[in-house]
Design an enzyme around this catalytic site. Structure first.
Site, PDB file in Angstrom:
ATOM      1  N   ASP A   9       0.864  -1.187   0.000  1.00 57.67           N
ATOM      2  CA  ASP A   9       0.000   0.000   0.000  1.00 57.67           C
ATOM      3  C   ASP A   9       0.899   1.235   0.000  1.00 57.67           C
ATOM      4  O   ASP A   9       1.155   1.854   1.019  1.00 57.67           O
ATOM      5  CB  ASP A   9      -0.919  -0.019   1.227  1.00 57.67           C
ATOM      6  CG  ASP A   9      -2.006   1.052   1.127  1.00 57.67           C
ATOM      7  OD1 ASP A   9      -1.966   1.848   0.160  1.00 57.67           O
ATOM      8  OD2 ASP A   9      -2.874   1.103   2.007  1.00 57.67           O
ATOM      9  N   LYS A  10       1.368   1.572  -1.196  1.00 60.42           N
ATOM     10  CA  LYS A  10       2.394   2.600  -1.308  1.00 60.42           C
ATOM     11  C   LYS A  10       1.897   3.982  -0.903  1.00 60.42           C
ATOM     12  O   LYS A  10       2.652   4.807  -0.427  1.00 60.42           O
ATOM     13  CB  LYS A  10       2.929   2.646  -2.736  1.00 60.42           C
ATOM     14  CG  LYS A  10       3.744   1.404  -3.089  1.00 60.42           C
ATOM     15  CD  LYS A  10       4.171   1.426  -4.533  1.00 60.42           C
ATOM     16  CE  LYS A  10       4.848   0.144  -4.944  1.00 60.42           C
ATOM     17  NZ  LYS A  10       6.128  -0.110  -4.277  1.00 60.42           N
ATOM     18  N   SER A  51      15.961  -1.102  -2.217  1.00 63.49           N
ATOM     19  CA  SER A  51      15.180  -1.394  -3.416  1.00 63.49           C
ATOM     20  C   SER A  51      16.141  -1.473  -4.606  1.00 63.49           C
ATOM     21  O   SER A  51      16.955  -0.573  -4.800  1.00 63.49           O
ATOM     22  CB  SER A  51      14.139  -0.304  -3.654  1.00 63.49           C
ATOM     23  OG  SER A  51      13.567  -0.495  -4.928  1.00 63.49           O
ATOM     24  N   THR A  61      13.851  -7.471  -1.894  1.00 62.84           N
ATOM     25  CA  THR A  61      13.934  -8.446  -2.989  1.00 62.84           C
ATOM     26  C   THR A  61      15.392  -8.642  -3.407  1.00 62.84           C
ATOM     27  O   THR A  61      16.244  -7.792  -3.168  1.00 62.84           O
ATOM     28  CB  THR A  61      13.133  -7.953  -4.204  1.00 62.84           C
ATOM     29  OG1 THR A  61      13.594  -6.641  -4.534  1.00 62.84           O
ATOM     30  CG2 THR A  61      11.648  -7.914  -3.901  1.00 62.84           C
TER      31      THR A  61
HETATM   32  C1  LIG Z   1       5.347  -5.615  -6.229  1.00 61.88           C
HETATM   33  C2  LIG Z   1       6.292  -5.404  -5.086  1.00 61.88           C
HETATM   34  C3  LIG Z   1       6.567  -4.107  -4.644  1.00 61.88           C
HETATM   35  C4  LIG Z   1       7.437  -3.893  -3.573  1.00 61.88           C
HETATM   36  N1  LIG Z   1       7.679  -2.624  -3.148  1.00 61.88           N
HETATM   37  C5  LIG Z   1       8.513  -2.420  -2.088  1.00 61.88           C
HETATM   38  C6  LIG Z   1       8.742  -1.122  -1.586  1.00 61.88           C
HETATM   39  O1  LIG Z   1       8.165  -0.135  -2.029  1.00 61.88           O
HETATM   40  N2  LIG Z   1       9.613  -0.995  -0.556  1.00 61.88           N
HETATM   41  C7  LIG Z   1      10.245  -2.084   0.015  1.00 61.88           C
HETATM   42  O2  LIG Z   1      11.024  -1.935   0.952  1.00 61.88           O
HETATM   43  N3  LIG Z   1      10.021  -3.314  -0.432  1.00 61.88           N
HETATM   44  C8  LIG Z   1       9.171  -3.510  -1.457  1.00 61.88           C
HETATM   45  N4  LIG Z   1       8.937  -4.786  -1.892  1.00 61.88           N
HETATM   46  C9  LIG Z   1       9.636  -5.906  -1.220  1.00 61.88           C
HETATM   47  C10 LIG Z   1       8.811  -6.508  -0.089  1.00 61.88           C
HETATM   48  O3  LIG Z   1       8.513  -5.578   0.906  1.00 61.88           O
HETATM   49  C11 LIG Z   1       9.561  -7.700   0.544  1.00 61.88           C
HETATM   50  O4  LIG Z   1      10.731  -7.219   1.175  1.00 61.88           O
HETATM   51  C12 LIG Z   1       9.957  -8.744  -0.480  1.00 61.88           C
HETATM   52  O5  LIG Z   1       8.945  -8.900  -1.448  1.00 61.88           O
HETATM   53  C13 LIG Z   1      10.237 -10.098   0.176  1.00 61.88           C
HETATM   54  O6  LIG Z   1       9.091 -10.578   0.853  1.00 61.88           O
HETATM   55  P1  LIG Z   1       8.095 -11.688   0.181  1.00 61.88           P
HETATM   56  O7  LIG Z   1       8.938 -12.805  -0.308  1.00 61.88           O
HETATM   57  O8  LIG Z   1       7.162 -12.052   1.316  1.00 61.88           O
HETATM   58  O9  LIG Z   1       7.394 -10.989  -0.926  1.00 61.88           O
HETATM   59  C14 LIG Z   1       8.053  -5.006  -2.943  1.00 61.88           C
HETATM   60  C15 LIG Z   1       7.766  -6.314  -3.386  1.00 61.88           C
HETATM   61  C16 LIG Z   1       6.890  -6.524  -4.422  1.00 61.88           C
HETATM   62  C17 LIG Z   1       6.610  -7.923  -4.874  1.00 61.88           C
END
Ligand SMILES: Cc1cc2nc3c(=O)[nH]c(=O)nc-3n(C[C@H](O)[C@H](O)[C@H](O)COP(=O)(O)O)c2cc1C
Length: 353
Positions: free
Chosen positions: A82-83, A193, A264
């Site tokens: 939720d940006k 990021s 990521t």
């Molecule tokens: C579509 C998308 C957008 C993301 N945007 C952000 C972001 O704005 N800031 C951030 O710190 N991490 C962002 N992430 C990373 C997630 O917060 C998380 O660290 C990462 O996806 C690993 O967790 P997961 O395997 O449960 O997805 C994003 C991930 C996805 C898939």
């Protein structure tokens, strides 16, 4: 319990396949549709109560206190979902223990060209190259001023604007902190990021010290006589142990309250589908590395700072293992997309009190 199971079947059997089919070319369309529905539900109190009864009410309490904040349970929503903070009330009603909203930049920015999310359903993974699209700190703060604070801790994530040079990151991020300070319970700093050119360079000792020191000082100024709200830093999984040690030194010396690990990855380790898609990989393949990093940080920190574990948590066993690795709280993103809101209760039931 019965209604939770029914709703889970509806999500996984009907809603998700329909949404995924509608958004085959651009998965962000599914995200936008869901966000619009959640924002609408959040503005209608009876609808919010129904959502709470269907989902949130089934999530068992696993209370804990971390960096001075009380959490009903340790499963939170990770940054980036939720940006703009449009659906926080509805997301809280789904049962999350806390939500990290944002990343927010000082200046509004459109992010990268679409499509910028790619699904790998067989791997329960995503690659995203969003590039932190958001409405900018002032616009978001202006909207939040008219909304109630959800009944759970809300973290706001701060990132450097793309147009701001790296050396001006401290002032850029402090401006965002000033705008959002009244609306957050903690603030996370995104230096990890992979989709903003140069952002990860802010993890190096000198720029990181300048950035975090400026934010910690700014929080002290904004807090006046009260204790400052916690500032935590979110790191990448693609760092060497030496780089992580240097980050920990900086965090301990400037007075940061915790670490979020991990964002990521730019590797494609564990992804069974061949791809040349650019961006950061999340979901199942990230799990082993995320746990490894959390274990390392917890060992090095030896109780001096809490670690929030995130990356590839999709099953009750994953949640348990991340907590056993020493995480004080956990966050999910990709598994929420694939499994739907029932996952919050499922993960929590496996967590001891
Ligand atoms: C579509 C998308 C957008 C993301 N945007 C952000 C972001 O704005 N800031 C951030 O710190 N991490 C962002 N992430 C990373 C997630 O917060 C998380 O660290 C990462 O996806 C690993 O967790 P997961 O395997 O449960 O997805 C994003 C991930 C996805 C898939």
């Amino acid at each position: 319990m019965g209604s939770l199971i029914d709703m889970s079947i509806i999500f996984r059997g009907m809603l998700r396949p329909t949404l995924f089919a509608l958004s085959r070319r651009d998965p962000e369309i599914a995200h936008e549709l869901i966000m619009r529905q959640l924002a609408l539900i959040g503005s209608v109190p009876p609808a919010l109560r129904i959502l709470q009864a269907l989902y949130g009410a089934h999530v068992p309490a696993r209370p804990r206190e971390v960096f001075g904040l009380r959490f009903r349970h340790p499963v939170g929503l990770a940054g980036g979902f939720d940006k703009n903070g449009r659906a926080l009330s509805a997301l809280a009603a789904l049962g999350f223990g806390f939500i990290e909203a944002g990343g927010v930049t000082r200046w509004p920015q459109p992010g990268q060209p679409r499509p910028r999310i790619v699904r790998f359903a067989a791997d329960k993974a995503l690659i995203n190259r969003m590039g932190l699209p958001n409405d900018g700190a002032e616009a978001i703060a202006g909207r939040l001023a008219h909304l109630p604070h959800p009944p759970i801790p809300i973290g706001w994530q701060i990132a450097k604007s793309k147009v701001t040079p790296l050396e001006e990151a401290p002032e850029d991020c402090c401006a965002t902190l000033r705008a959002l300070y009244p609306f957050g319970d903690y603030f996370s700093v995104n230096v990890s990021s992979p989709n903003t050119p140069g952002l990860r360079q802010l993890q190096a000792r000198e720029p990181l010290t300048d950035l975090l020191q400026a934010l910690v000082n700014e929080a002290r100024t904004l807090a006046r006589e009260t204790p400052p709200k916690p500032i935590v830093v979110k790191i990448a999984p693609d760092l060497t142990w030496e780089e992580m040690d240097s980050i920990l030194d900086v965090c301990l010396s400037v007075g940061v309250s915790g670490i979020i690990a991990v964002n990521t990855t730019i590797t494609r380790e564990g992804l069974h589908t061949a791809t040349t898609e650019a961006g950061g990989l999340s979901g199942r393949p990230l799990g082993p590395r995320a746990r490894e990093v959390v274990s390392y940080l917890v060992r090095q920190l030896n109780g001096r700072l809490p670690v929030i574990g995130v990356g590839g948590i999709a099953t009750p066993d994953d949640a348990r293992r991340m907590l056993d690795a020493g995480a004080s709280l956990i966050q999910i993103y990709t598994s929420f997309i694939y499994e739907g809101p029932g996952i919050i209760a499922r993960l929590n039931r496996a967590i001891g009190t």
